[in-house]
Write an enzyme that holds these catalytic residues in place. Structure first.
Site, mmCIF file in Angstrom:
data_model
loop_
_atom_site.group_PDB
_atom_site.id
_atom_site.type_symbol
_atom_site.label_atom_id
_atom_site.label_comp_id
_atom_site.label_asym_id
_atom_site.label_seq_id
_atom_site.Cartn_x
_atom_site.Cartn_y
_atom_site.Cartn_z
ATOM 1 N N TYR A 137 94.887 -49.083 -41.401
ATOM 2 C CA TYR A 137 94.925 -49.056 -39.932
ATOM 3 C C TYR A 137 94.250 -47.837 -39.309
ATOM 4 O O TYR A 137 94.228 -47.709 -38.090
ATOM 5 C CB TYR A 137 96.384 -49.126 -39.459
ATOM 6 N N ASN A 194 97.817 -57.809 -30.023
ATOM 7 C CA ASN A 194 97.963 -57.630 -31.457
ATOM 8 C C ASN A 194 99.457 -57.775 -31.733
ATOM 9 O O ASN A 194 100.225 -56.838 -31.530
ATOM 10 C CB ASN A 194 97.452 -56.261 -31.912
ATOM 11 N N ASP A 234 104.648 -70.449 -28.366
ATOM 12 C CA ASP A 234 105.111 -71.290 -27.260
ATOM 13 C C ASP A 234 104.947 -70.566 -25.925
ATOM 14 O O ASP A 234 104.567 -71.165 -24.918
ATOM 15 C CB ASP A 234 106.567 -71.684 -27.462
ATOM 16 N N ALA A 279 102.948 -58.428 -37.342
ATOM 17 C CA ALA A 279 103.522 -59.417 -38.261
ATOM 18 C C ALA A 279 104.027 -60.670 -37.549
ATOM 19 O O ALA A 279 104.105 -61.742 -38.161
ATOM 20 C CB ALA A 279 104.638 -58.785 -39.078
ATOM 21 N N GLU A 322 93.638 -62.795 -29.317
ATOM 22 C CA GLU A 322 94.376 -62.278 -30.471
ATOM 23 C C GLU A 322 93.491 -61.280 -31.204
ATOM 24 O O GLU A 322 92.337 -61.596 -31.512
ATOM 25 C CB GLU A 322 94.734 -63.438 -31.407
ATOM 26 N N ARG A 372 93.427 -59.734 -46.808
ATOM 27 C CA ARG A 372 94.724 -59.177 -47.200
ATOM 28 C C ARG A 372 95.598 -60.243 -47.846
ATOM 29 O O ARG A 372 95.104 -61.288 -48.264
ATOM 30 C CB ARG A 372 95.379 -58.550 -45.968
ATOM 31 N N ARG A 398 100.930 -44.870 -40.197
ATOM 32 C CA ARG A 398 101.267 -46.021 -41.055
ATOM 33 C C ARG A 398 100.020 -46.492 -41.791
ATOM 34 O O ARG A 398 99.034 -46.891 -41.171
ATOM 35 C CB ARG A 398 101.804 -47.159 -40.183
ATOM 36 N N SER A 414 92.819 -54.831 -38.950
ATOM 37 C CA SER A 414 92.258 -55.136 -40.271
ATOM 38 C C SER A 414 91.761 -56.578 -40.296
ATOM 39 O O SER A 414 92.104 -57.390 -39.436
ATOM 40 C CB SER A 414 93.320 -54.944 -41.355
ATOM 41 N N PRO A 434 105.144 -55.216 -33.418
ATOM 42 C CA PRO A 434 105.939 -54.357 -34.284
ATOM 43 C C PRO A 434 105.106 -53.448 -35.178
ATOM 44 O O PRO A 434 104.076 -53.851 -35.711
ATOM 45 C CB PRO A 434 106.767 -55.340 -35.112
ATOM 46 N N ASN A 435 105.590 -52.227 -35.289
ATOM 47 C CA ASN A 435 105.060 -51.188 -36.159
ATOM 48 C C ASN A 435 103.732 -50.598 -35.702
ATOM 49 O O ASN A 435 103.251 -49.638 -36.291
ATOM 50 C CB ASN A 435 104.966 -51.677 -37.615
#
Length: 134
Positions: free
Chosen positions: A17, A66, A79, A69, A90, A99, A12, A94, A4-5
């Site tokens: 980022y 990635n 899962d 959130a 993963e 953070r 953004r 950032s 997301p995003n």
């Protein structure tokens, strides 16, 4: 695979980022690995990400993920990663440990082959490099 995003990269929060979109970065990544077939997928929807992981998670050689959130909230993605055969790296643009506190916990880290964070868009190249050298 981006969550997301991350479709908003380049606009953004550029201080966190960067100012480049993933679409502008992808050709450079492909140049680094001409022998590797790289496919890109992005979704803001958790279930669609799970569907894609299940679709490719038994035939691809590796997945750089990635999850945005969802990293910090999704037991369902964890899962799914546990259930597929393809190794998952993963990545985060950032350094999530610099953070907010809630970003310090990942549901995905325990089920991924490895984790890379804090190197900007180059985190993706490092993820691909890790998979190529497994």
């Amino acid at each position: 695979m981006n969550g997301p995003n991350l479709n908003l990269l380049g606009v953004r929060e550029p201080g966190i980022y960067g100012d480049s979109s993933f679409e502008s970065y992808l050709p450079m990544l492909r140049e680094c690995y001409p022998e590797v077939e790289l496919e890109y997928y992005q979704s803001n929807i958790e279930g669609e990400m799970i569907n894609k992981l299940q679709e490719v998670g038994f035939s691809y050689d590796g997945i750089v993920l990635n999850a945005g959130a969802y990293t910090h909230t999704s037991v369902a993605l964890a899962d799914c990663i546990k259930s597929i055969k393809t190794p998952v790296i993963e990545v985060h643009i950032s350094n999530v440990h610099q953070r907010e506190e809630f970003r310090h916990h990942s549901f995905l880290s325990p089920v991924c082959k490895g984790i890379i964070c804090g190197f900007g868009l180059d985190s993706y190249r490092l993820g691909v490099d890790a998979l190529v050298n497994l």
